[in-house]
Design a protein around this motif. Structure first.
Motif, PDB file in Angstrom:
ATOM      1  N   LEU A 120     -29.745  37.861 -15.397  1.00  0.00           N
ATOM      2  CA  LEU A 120     -28.978  37.648 -16.628  1.00  0.00           C
ATOM      3  C   LEU A 120     -29.431  36.395 -17.361  1.00  0.00           C
ATOM      4  N   ASP A 121     -29.833  35.372 -16.631  1.00  0.00           N
ATOM      5  CA  ASP A 121     -30.309  34.160 -17.285  1.00  0.00           C
ATOM      6  C   ASP A 121     -31.622  34.374 -18.021  1.00  0.00           C
ATOM      7  N   LEU A 122     -32.405  35.368 -17.608  1.00  0.00           N
ATOM      8  CA  LEU A 122     -33.693  35.625 -18.250  1.00  0.00           C
ATOM      9  C   LEU A 122     -33.594  36.602 -19.413  1.00  0.00           C
ATOM     10  N   LEU A 123     -32.478  37.311 -19.545  1.00  0.00           N
ATOM     11  CA  LEU A 123     -32.345  38.294 -20.617  1.00  0.00           C
ATOM     12  C   LEU A 123     -32.233  37.592 -21.970  1.00  0.00           C
ATOM     13  N   PRO A 124     -32.966  38.068 -22.972  1.00  0.00           N
ATOM     14  CA  PRO A 124     -32.817  37.493 -24.317  1.00  0.00           C
ATOM     15  C   PRO A 124     -31.469  37.882 -24.908  1.00  0.00           C
ATOM     16  N   PRO A 125     -31.019  37.183 -25.934  1.00  0.00           N
ATOM     17  CA  PRO A 125     -29.714  37.515 -26.535  1.00  0.00           C
ATOM     18  C   PRO A 125     -29.732  38.866 -27.223  1.00  0.00           C
ATOM     19  N   LYS A 126     -28.535  39.363 -27.527  1.00  0.00           N
ATOM     20  CA  LYS A 126     -28.408  40.632 -28.225  1.00  0.00           C
ATOM     21  C   LYS A 126     -28.938  40.511 -29.651  1.00  0.00           C
ATOM     22  N   THR A 127     -29.514  41.583 -30.142  1.00  0.00           N
ATOM     23  CA  THR A 127     -30.044  41.602 -31.500  1.00  0.00           C
ATOM     24  C   THR A 127     -28.900  41.607 -32.503  1.00  0.00           C
ATOM     25  N   PHE A 173     -32.710  50.440 -16.858  1.00  0.00           N
ATOM     26  CA  PHE A 173     -33.086  49.471 -17.880  1.00  0.00           C
ATOM     27  C   PHE A 173     -31.999  49.316 -18.940  1.00  0.00           C
ATOM     28  N   ALA A 174     -30.770  49.651 -18.593  1.00  0.00           N
ATOM     29  CA  ALA A 174     -29.674  49.521 -19.556  1.00  0.00           C
ATOM     30  C   ALA A 174     -29.412  48.070 -19.931  1.00  0.00           C
ATOM     31  N   CYS A 175     -29.737  47.135 -19.049  1.00  0.00           N
ATOM     32  CA  CYS A 175     -29.506  45.720 -19.349  1.00  0.00           C
ATOM     33  C   CYS A 175     -30.388  45.227 -20.481  1.00  0.00           C
ATOM     34  N   LEU A 176     -31.480  45.941 -20.801  1.00  0.00           N
ATOM     35  CA  LEU A 176     -32.392  45.526 -21.862  1.00  0.00           C
ATOM     36  C   LEU A 176     -32.077  46.166 -23.200  1.00  0.00           C
ATOM     37  N   THR A 177     -31.154  47.080 -23.240  1.00  0.00           N
ATOM     38  CA  THR A 177     -30.835  47.780 -24.485  1.00  0.00           C
ATOM     39  C   THR A 177     -30.241  46.806 -25.502  1.00  0.00           C
ATOM     40  N   GLY A 178     -30.801  46.821 -26.707  1.00  0.00           N
ATOM     41  CA  GLY A 178     -30.292  45.984 -27.784  1.00  0.00           C
ATOM     42  C   GLY A 178     -30.658  44.529 -27.700  1.00  0.00           C
ATOM     43  N   ALA A 212     -36.884  49.658 -28.114  1.00  0.00           N
ATOM     44  CA  ALA A 212     -36.081  50.829 -27.764  1.00  0.00           C
ATOM     45  C   ALA A 212     -36.132  51.032 -26.267  1.00  0.00           C
ATOM     46  N   VAL A 213     -35.077  51.641 -25.735  1.00  0.00           N
ATOM     47  CA  VAL A 213     -35.018  52.102 -24.353  1.00  0.00           C
ATOM     48  C   VAL A 213     -34.669  53.578 -24.417  1.00  0.00           C
ATOM     49  N   GLU A 214     -35.682  54.432 -24.306  1.00  0.00           N
ATOM     50  CA  GLU A 214     -35.534  55.868 -24.529  1.00  0.00           C
ATOM     51  C   GLU A 214     -35.360  56.594 -23.208  1.00  0.00           C
ATOM     52  N   CYS A 215     -34.339  57.480 -23.195  1.00  0.00           N
ATOM     53  CA  CYS A 215     -34.075  58.300 -22.012  1.00  0.00           C
ATOM     54  C   CYS A 215     -34.124  59.797 -22.316  1.00  0.00           C
ATOM     55  N   GLY A 216     -34.241  60.178 -23.604  1.00  0.00           N
ATOM     56  CA  GLY A 216     -34.295  61.579 -23.989  1.00  0.00           C
ATOM     57  C   GLY A 216     -35.659  61.969 -24.506  1.00  0.00           C
ATOM     58  N   LEU A 217     -35.945  63.269 -24.459  1.00  0.00           N
ATOM     59  CA  LEU A 217     -37.272  63.748 -24.843  1.00  0.00           C
ATOM     60  C   LEU A 217     -37.556  63.481 -26.311  1.00  0.00           C
ATOM     61  N   ALA A 218     -36.599  63.743 -27.195  1.00  0.00           N
ATOM     62  CA  ALA A 218     -36.831  63.542 -28.625  1.00  0.00           C
ATOM     63  C   ALA A 218     -37.102  62.078 -28.940  1.00  0.00           C
ATOM     64  N   GLY A 219     -36.316  61.170 -28.343  1.00  0.00           N
ATOM     65  CA  GLY A 219     -36.544  59.748 -28.574  1.00  0.00           C
ATOM     66  C   GLY A 219     -37.855  59.262 -28.000  1.00  0.00           C
ATOM     67  N   VAL A 220     -38.241  59.799 -26.859  1.00  0.00           N
ATOM     68  CA  VAL A 220     -39.506  59.402 -26.250  1.00  0.00           C
ATOM     69  C   VAL A 220     -40.670  59.825 -27.131  1.00  0.00           C
ATOM     70  N   LEU A 221     -40.645  61.062 -27.633  1.00  0.00           N
ATOM     71  CA  LEU A 221     -41.728  61.537 -28.502  1.00  0.00           C
ATOM     72  C   LEU A 221     -41.808  60.706 -29.769  1.00  0.00           C
ATOM     73  N   ALA A 222     -40.664  60.411 -30.378  1.00  0.00           N
ATOM     74  CA  ALA A 222     -40.667  59.623 -31.615  1.00  0.00           C
ATOM     75  C   ALA A 222     -41.172  58.203 -31.359  1.00  0.00           C
ATOM     76  N   SER A 223     -40.745  57.588 -30.272  1.00  0.00           N
ATOM     77  CA  SER A 223     -41.157  56.213 -29.985  1.00  0.00           C
ATOM     78  C   SER A 223     -42.646  56.131 -29.660  1.00  0.00           C
TER      79      SER A 223
END
Length: 525
Positions: free
Chosen positions: A495-502, A311-316, A322-333
């Protein structure tokens, strides 16, 4: 899916159009019968003319003069002989009728010998299951006639059974699941493996209809689907299973395909979804497809337990919290998601008590997409921290009232680690990839009406929404656009369906990954 009733005008117009077509077809058939002799003679004259033209073209130039003189002499003799022109016309019409006759060989009255042997083999295989010693006039006997047992049968181009209607005696226990399963397994083996069969049991008429289903299309790429807010297309199924189609673009062509639509929101009976499958079955593809559709009207929070960057294409991107891959980020999110659900519940409750509509900040849908969350369960247990699945109880129990939807994708190998809250509140179920009949029944709550295959393409499986029937499912191709193995057409579609970068608060534009790589290459050291 419930059929939306058509307006009365459209229904009446369709009926009139159908009657007009029937009248036109009847008139055309009658005209063809009346004019059949004229059509035959005209066809024969055309064939005679073509034969004469070919004869003239094949004649050498030095012999065309004598041939033309011979034809003129014959014409002169016919003209001078009494009744010559009339006799010549009769002979010409007879020759035209003979050459214009239909030369199509007549179809055989019965099936071919190979097909007869196949039907006889099916009949003999069913004798032990559909016969009884107490039956005075058995329908199934060894060496008996299969014509009475199989009133309707069709074959495909390869000579295998495509459609078959089977009569069976009234004393057969067609109300028992085990008895049906034995017959279905036998017919699947005898009618030809490698295909999916639909079994329709008619207990009142004591008939079983077997239909070989065509493979679902796997070339449908991700695109904007014509759906209402709160509707999500999980994939596509058979035309006979649903009463709705979606217009889809397939290159330069347009076609209508029946979808499996999952409805979420305040009035949904199955607001959360659970998808199970083997590795490589397409569960991550399903989550990407749902995320691209959810970003049109809501916000998305993604938990990637696989750790492969699916899901790296959805980051930002806009709408991706958020796109969380770590335990600390997952718990916080997930803790924030639980708190946000509670905040929305309190705000909606206060608004209702005051007689006001819900606040605007509670109407935007929030999607929690979790890919393999059990991976963080093991990490949290090893680190002595809280299980992330425990934070899903509030969104699962109360998320429907405030527009919070939870989608969990997990593999069969680790499905036992899913929490009870996830199992109880995910009433929409999807199974992708190869699975046994026992696994399908355990996950979906009911066995499918078709025979599962041992080898299926990615994104192929079954879906059941609540207590509705089980549908075959093919997820639209939504691959990771950053994967090198992805085709250019499917990559560009995503890629055509991805929203623009924040855009950050300071107004600086966030560069795309390709731009960042280019700048790093050209920057002097």
């Amino acid at each position: 899916m419930a059929r939306r009733p058509l307006p009365r005008i459209l229904s009446t117009g369709s009926a009139q159009l159908t009657r007009s077509r029937e009248l036109a077809r009847t008139a055309a058939d009658s005209a063809t019968d009346v004019l059949h002799p004229l059509i035959t003679i005209t066809r024969g004259l055309r064939r005679l003319a073509s034969a004469g033209r070919r004869k003239w073209s094949d004649t050498p130039k030095d012999r065309r003069g004598p041939l033309l003189f011979l034809v003129a002499s014959l014409f002169l003799v016919v003209t001078l002989v009494p009744y010559g022109p009339l006799l010549a016309a009769v002979v010409l019409m007879a020759a035209a009728a003979w050459h214009g006759r239909d030369r199509t060989p007549p179809r055989p009255k019965g099936p071919e010998e190979s097909r007869v042997r196949r039907l006889a083999s099916l009949y003999e295989a069913l004798v032990p299951y559909f016969s009884a010693t107490e039956d005075p006039a058995p329908l199934y006997t060894h060496g008996g006639a299969w014509e009475k047992a199989f009133p309707t049968h069709e074959f495909d181009d390869s000579g295998r059974v495509r459609h078959l209607v089977i009569r069976y005696p009234a004393y057969f226990t067609d109300g028992e699941t085990e008895s049906r399963a034995r017959i279905e397994h036998l017919l699947t083996a005898k009618a030809g493996r490698g295909r999916e069969y639909l079994f329709s049991w008619d207990e009142e008429s004591n008939q079983l209809t077997v239909t070989a289903l065509a493979p679902l299309p796997t070339d449908i790429a991700a695109q904007r689907f014509v759906t209402a807010p709160g509707e999500t297309v999980l994939g596509f199924t058979d035309p006979s299973e649903v009463q709705r189609t979606l217009p889809l673009g397939h290159g330069a062509e347009q076609r209508d395909v029946p979808p499996v639509v999952w409805r979420t929101g305040l009035r949904s009976t199955e607001p959360h979804l659970l998808a199970l499958g083997q590795a490589g079955s397409g569960t991550s593809t399903l989550l990407r497809s749902i995320a691209l559709q959810a970003l049109q009207h809501g916000d998305v929070l993604i938990v990637d337990g696989g750790g492969t960057g699916e899901f790296a294409c959805l980051t930002g991107r806009d709408g991706v919290l958020a796109v969380e891959c770590g335990l600390a980020g997952v718990l916080a999110s997930l803790e924030w998601a639980a708190t946000e659900t509670e905040r929305r519940l309190i705000a909606v409750n206060h608004a209702r008590q005051a007689g006001h509509p819900p606040p605007e900040d509670t109407k935007r849908p929030l999607w929690l997409l979790l890919d393999r969350p059990t991976a963080f369960t093991h990490l949290a247990a090893a680190d002595g921290r809280k299980d992330p699945q425990a934070l899903l109880q509030v969104p699962l129990r109360h998320g429907r009232a405030v527009g919070v939807a939870v989608v969990v994708a997990e593999q069969f190998d680790t499905a036992e680690a899913l929490s009870d809250a996830v199992r109880q509140h995910t009433r929409a179920r999807v199974v992708l990839g190869p699975a046994t009949a026992e696994q399908l029944k355990a996950v979906l709550g009911a066995p499918p009406h078709t025979t599962p295959l041992p080898v299926v393409p990615a994104g192929r499986g079954y879906a059941r929404l609540g207590t509705k029937p089980v549908h075959r499912l093919q997820v639209p191709a939504t691959p990771d656009p950053y994967d090198e193995a992805t085709s250019d057409a499917h990559r560009q579609a995503v890629l055509d369906l991805l929203p623009p970068k924040t855009t950050p608060a300071d107004g600086e534009r966030v560069p795309e990954p390709t731009e960042a790589v280019t700048e790093a290459v050209v920057e002097p050291s």
